[in-house]
Design a protein around this motif. Structure first.
Motif, PDB file in Angstrom:
ATOM      1  N   TRP A 179       5.145 -12.300  -4.489  1.00 42.91           N
ATOM      2  CA  TRP A 179       5.548 -11.769  -3.184  1.00 42.91           C
ATOM      3  C   TRP A 179       6.235 -10.417  -3.296  1.00 42.91           C
ATOM      4  O   TRP A 179       6.998 -10.152  -4.228  1.00 42.91           O
ATOM      5  CB  TRP A 179       6.502 -12.753  -2.499  1.00 42.91           C
ATOM      6  CG  TRP A 179       7.089 -12.215  -1.217  1.00 42.91           C
ATOM      7  CD1 TRP A 179       6.508 -12.225   0.015  1.00 42.91           C
ATOM      8  CD2 TRP A 179       8.365 -11.582  -1.051  1.00 42.91           C
ATOM      9  NE1 TRP A 179       7.343 -11.629   0.942  1.00 42.91           N
ATOM     10  CE2 TRP A 179       8.489 -11.229   0.307  1.00 42.91           C
ATOM     11  CE3 TRP A 179       9.408 -11.276  -1.931  1.00 42.91           C
ATOM     12  CZ2 TRP A 179       9.618 -10.592   0.820  1.00 42.91           C
ATOM     13  CZ3 TRP A 179      10.533 -10.635  -1.427  1.00 42.91           C
ATOM     14  CH2 TRP A 179      10.632 -10.302  -0.069  1.00 42.91           C
TER      15      TRP A 179
ATOM     16  N   PHE B 297       6.969  -6.817  -0.246  1.00 47.28           N
ATOM     17  CA  PHE B 297       6.733  -6.394   1.138  1.00 47.28           C
ATOM     18  C   PHE B 297       6.596  -4.884   1.184  1.00 47.28           C
ATOM     19  O   PHE B 297       7.049  -4.169   0.281  1.00 47.28           O
ATOM     20  CB  PHE B 297       7.847  -6.878   2.079  1.00 47.28           C
ATOM     21  CG  PHE B 297       9.200  -6.286   1.806  1.00 47.28           C
ATOM     22  CD1 PHE B 297       9.625  -5.155   2.483  1.00 47.28           C
ATOM     23  CD2 PHE B 297      10.055  -6.853   0.878  1.00 47.28           C
ATOM     24  CE1 PHE B 297      10.872  -4.601   2.240  1.00 47.28           C
ATOM     25  CE2 PHE B 297      11.302  -6.318   0.624  1.00 47.28           C
ATOM     26  CZ  PHE B 297      11.720  -5.176   1.306  1.00 47.28           C
TER      27      PHE B 297
ATOM     28  N   LYS C  15       8.772  -3.007   5.606  1.00 49.46           N
ATOM     29  CA  LYS C  15       9.816  -3.839   6.191  1.00 49.46           C
ATOM     30  C   LYS C  15       9.492  -5.303   5.966  1.00 49.46           C
ATOM     31  O   LYS C  15       8.361  -5.656   5.652  1.00 49.46           O
ATOM     32  CB  LYS C  15       9.950  -3.553   7.687  1.00 49.46           C
ATOM     33  CG  LYS C  15       8.686  -3.822   8.494  1.00 49.46           C
ATOM     34  CD  LYS C  15       8.853  -3.502   9.966  1.00 49.46           C
ATOM     35  CE  LYS C  15       9.013  -2.047  10.246  1.00 49.46           C
ATOM     36  NZ  LYS C  15       9.079  -1.766  11.705  1.00 49.46           N
ATOM     37  N   LYS C  16      10.490  -6.146   6.118  1.00 45.99           N
ATOM     38  CA  LYS C  16      10.284  -7.589   5.995  1.00 45.99           C
ATOM     39  C   LYS C  16       9.376  -8.077   7.134  1.00 45.99           C
ATOM     40  O   LYS C  16       9.321  -7.484   8.221  1.00 45.99           O
ATOM     41  CB  LYS C  16      11.621  -8.324   6.049  1.00 45.99           C
ATOM     42  CG  LYS C  16      12.554  -8.034   4.874  1.00 45.99           C
ATOM     43  CD  LYS C  16      12.063  -8.683   3.625  1.00 45.99           C
ATOM     44  CE  LYS C  16      13.053  -8.516   2.467  1.00 45.99           C
ATOM     45  NZ  LYS C  16      14.344  -9.199   2.679  1.00 45.99           N
ATOM     46  N   GLN C  17       8.699  -9.191   6.894  1.00 43.95           N
ATOM     47  CA  GLN C  17       7.716  -9.695   7.841  1.00 43.95           C
ATOM     48  C   GLN C  17       8.341 -10.013   9.200  1.00 43.95           C
ATOM     49  O   GLN C  17       7.725  -9.783  10.249  1.00 43.95           O
ATOM     50  CB  GLN C  17       7.051 -10.940   7.269  1.00 43.95           C
ATOM     51  CG  GLN C  17       5.891 -11.473   8.099  1.00 43.95           C
ATOM     52  CD  GLN C  17       4.723 -10.510   8.191  1.00 43.95           C
ATOM     53  OE1 GLN C  17       4.394  -9.823   7.231  1.00 43.95           O
ATOM     54  NE2 GLN C  17       4.094 -10.439   9.360  1.00 43.95           N
ATOM     55  N   LYS C  18       9.571 -10.507   9.202  1.00 46.85           N
ATOM     56  CA  LYS C  18      10.208 -10.893  10.472  1.00 46.85           C
ATOM     57  C   LYS C  18      10.524  -9.685  11.352  1.00 46.85           C
ATOM     58  O   LYS C  18      10.773  -9.856  12.559  1.00 46.85           O
ATOM     59  CB  LYS C  18      11.477 -11.689  10.201  1.00 46.85           C
ATOM     60  CG  LYS C  18      12.564 -10.926   9.470  1.00 46.85           C
ATOM     61  CD  LYS C  18      13.766 -11.812   9.210  1.00 46.85           C
ATOM     62  CE  LYS C  18      14.872 -11.065   8.466  1.00 46.85           C
ATOM     63  NZ  LYS C  18      16.037 -11.934   8.190  1.00 46.85           N
TER      64      LYS C  18
ATOM     65  N   VAL D  13       8.364  -6.996  11.566  1.00 51.57           N
ATOM     66  CA  VAL D  13       7.115  -6.311  11.894  1.00 51.57           C
ATOM     67  C   VAL D  13       6.817  -6.464  13.384  1.00 51.57           C
ATOM     68  O   VAL D  13       6.920  -7.545  13.953  1.00 51.57           O
ATOM     69  CB  VAL D  13       5.955  -6.879  11.052  1.00 51.57           C
ATOM     70  CG1 VAL D  13       4.623  -6.268  11.480  1.00 51.57           C
ATOM     71  CG2 VAL D  13       6.200  -6.617   9.577  1.00 51.57           C
TER      72      VAL D  13
ATOM     73  N   GLY E  95       4.868  -5.367   6.183  1.00 49.29           N
ATOM     74  CA  GLY E  95       5.344  -6.744   6.090  1.00 49.29           C
ATOM     75  C   GLY E  95       5.019  -7.367   4.750  1.00 49.29           C
ATOM     76  O   GLY E  95       4.896  -6.675   3.735  1.00 49.29           O
ATOM     77  N   ASP E  96       4.896  -8.685   4.750  1.00 47.23           N
ATOM     78  CA  ASP E  96       4.647  -9.405   3.503  1.00 47.23           C
ATOM     79  C   ASP E  96       3.377  -8.918   2.819  1.00 47.23           C
ATOM     80  O   ASP E  96       2.354  -8.678   3.471  1.00 47.23           O
ATOM     81  CB  ASP E  96       4.524 -10.909   3.771  1.00 47.23           C
ATOM     82  CG  ASP E  96       5.869 -11.548   4.082  1.00 47.23           C
ATOM     83  OD1 ASP E  96       6.903 -10.880   3.870  1.00 47.23           O
ATOM     84  OD2 ASP E  96       5.890 -12.705   4.531  1.00 47.23           O
ATOM     85  N   CYS E  97       3.459  -8.772   1.503  1.00 46.36           N
ATOM     86  CA  CYS E  97       2.305  -8.358   0.705  1.00 46.36           C
ATOM     87  C   CYS E  97       2.312  -9.185  -0.568  1.00 46.36           C
ATOM     88  O   CYS E  97       3.299  -9.179  -1.314  1.00 46.36           O
ATOM     89  CB  CYS E  97       2.379  -6.869   0.386  1.00 46.36           C
ATOM     90  SG  CYS E  97       0.995  -6.276  -0.601  1.00 46.36           S
ATOM     91  N   TYR E  98       1.235  -9.895  -0.823  1.00 43.65           N
ATOM     92  CA  TYR E  98       1.152 -10.768  -1.997  1.00 43.65           C
ATOM     93  C   TYR E  98       0.147 -10.201  -2.997  1.00 43.65           C
ATOM     94  O   TYR E  98      -0.943  -9.761  -2.615  1.00 43.65           O
ATOM     95  CB  TYR E  98       0.731 -12.183  -1.590  1.00 43.65           C
ATOM     96  CG  TYR E  98       1.827 -12.968  -0.923  1.00 43.65           C
ATOM     97  CD1 TYR E  98       2.641 -13.829  -1.656  1.00 43.65           C
ATOM     98  CD2 TYR E  98       2.065 -12.850   0.441  1.00 43.65           C
ATOM     99  CE1 TYR E  98       3.654 -14.555  -1.055  1.00 43.65           C
ATOM    100  CE2 TYR E  98       3.086 -13.574   1.064  1.00 43.65           C
ATOM    101  CZ  TYR E  98       3.869 -14.422   0.305  1.00 43.65           C
ATOM    102  OH  TYR E  98       4.882 -15.128   0.912  1.00 43.65           O
TER     103      TYR E  98
ATOM    104  N   LYS F 243      -2.434 -10.116   2.407  1.00 44.06           N
ATOM    105  CA  LYS F 243      -1.681 -11.214   2.987  1.00 44.06           C
ATOM    106  C   LYS F 243      -2.015 -12.515   2.243  1.00 44.06           C
ATOM    107  O   LYS F 243      -3.051 -12.631   1.596  1.00 44.06           O
ATOM    108  CB  LYS F 243      -2.011 -11.365   4.473  1.00 44.06           C
ATOM    109  CG  LYS F 243      -1.684 -10.124   5.314  1.00 44.06           C
ATOM    110  CD  LYS F 243      -0.207  -9.789   5.288  1.00 44.06           C
ATOM    111  CE  LYS F 243       0.096  -8.575   6.170  1.00 44.06           C
ATOM    112  NZ  LYS F 243       1.527  -8.202   6.134  1.00 44.06           N
TER     113      LYS F 243
END
Length: 312
Positions: A110, A112, A115-118, A120, A129-132, A151
């Motif tokens: 994980w 990001f 910014k953090k996913q919450k 976005v 946001g989240d990037c895996y 994602k």
């Protein structure tokens, strides 16, 4: 050095303002510079300094710290990073093909972007946001076979497993993943003819009052779930790929938690990921193997330098 027009021997005539040797034709008196190999896509940065910049980035330094150490502007550093990432992506695609493997482990790392996913919003860039980062590693040679970034969803998983099929030979092997559900359909559809498949599912206990916010959850139990074929229970493991995740976070500043060194652009993040895994496969000597993973897998016959990645 010969003249391009007269094809006669030239004499040296000083240096230009950048210190490059100039030559003058004895017959037509034209002056020109000796042609040089362009490994940096037209960048004026010396190849030695470019190598130093990449080495510092690969040792966990941020772009700002590299700028202070080398006195190379941060825009130049990012441009060099993207260029090196593109070269490393091609190296991985060309070199890691039809590799004979025995045990493959897969996991997702994980991070990001922006910014953090919450935080976005609908109008933000789709990559924010989240990037895996999906990673597949061979347990014995420690070779990273394939990576994918996006994602944590079915589409990214499908692309990741399709890339893994191209990287591995048709010989039979065993694959182990965590309990991420999209692996079931992706692996059973794409790799059903060449592998045994099992999931290693870790059950974490609920946090109790008083636990620190960033403390890792305690593993309560581990469940082994055979999914396809006849996987050997003694070879069902994800320890190697999870240890690889630590190496990424230690060597790539963009993955360091609780700092402002996170990536702001998807392109730069992918370039850093491609650069790191190429460096890990071809340049970095693994302590337990005493050679690079590429040498252990029979892909390379020597330890690559970072300059070789730039010139590839």
């Amino acid at each position: 050095m010969t003249c391009h027009n007269c094809r006669t021997e030239c004499k040296r005539k000083g240096f230009d303002r950048k210190g490059n040797q100039r030559y003058q034709c004895r017959q037509c008196s034209k002056t020109f510079l000796e042609p040089r190999e362009d490994h940096l896509d037209g960048m004026y940065l010396p190849i030695e300094k470019a190598e130093m910049v990449l080495k510092l980035l690969l040792e966990g330094n941020s772009v700002s710290s590299v700028e202070r150490i080398t006195e190379v502007h941060h825009t130049t550093i990012l441009k060099l990073l993207v260029l090196a990432g593109e070269k490393c992506e091609r190296v991985m695609a060309e070199k890691i093909r039809n590799v004979k493997v025995q045990d493959v482990e897969c996991d997702e790392l994980w991070s990001f972007i922006g910014k953090k996913q919450k935080r976005v919003r609908p109008e933000d860039d789709p990559g924010a946001g989240d990037c895996y980062t999906f990673v597949a590693i061979e347990r014995n040679s420690k070779l990273v076979l394939n990576i994918a970034m996006g994602k944590r969803d079915q589409s990214t998983t499908d692309v990741f497993i399709e890339g893994l099929r191209l990287a591995t030979s048709p010989s039979h092997f065993q694959i182990t993943t965590d309990g991420f559900a999209p692996y079931r359909s992706a692996i059973t559809t794409t790799l059903s003819d060449r592998c045994d498949f099992a999931m290693l599912i870790k059950v974490y206990r609920a946090s109790v009052e008083g636990d620190a916010r960033y403390s890792p959850a305690e593993v309560q139990s581990v469940e082994v779930v055979p999914v396809m074929g006849q996987p050997d229970p003694a070879r069902i493991c994800t320890s190697i790929v999870e240890r690889q995740n630590l190496s990424v976070r230690m060597g790539t500043r963009r993955f360091t938690r609780l700092t402002n060194a996170f990536s702001k652009k998807f392109e730069n993040h992918w370039a850093a990921v491609a650069l790191w895994f190429s460096f890990y496969n071809f340049c970095r000597v693994h302590k337990s193997l005493r050679v690079t993973p590429a040498m252990a897998a029979g892909i390379s016959d020597h330890i690559w330098s970072v300059r070789e990645l730039l010139e590839a």
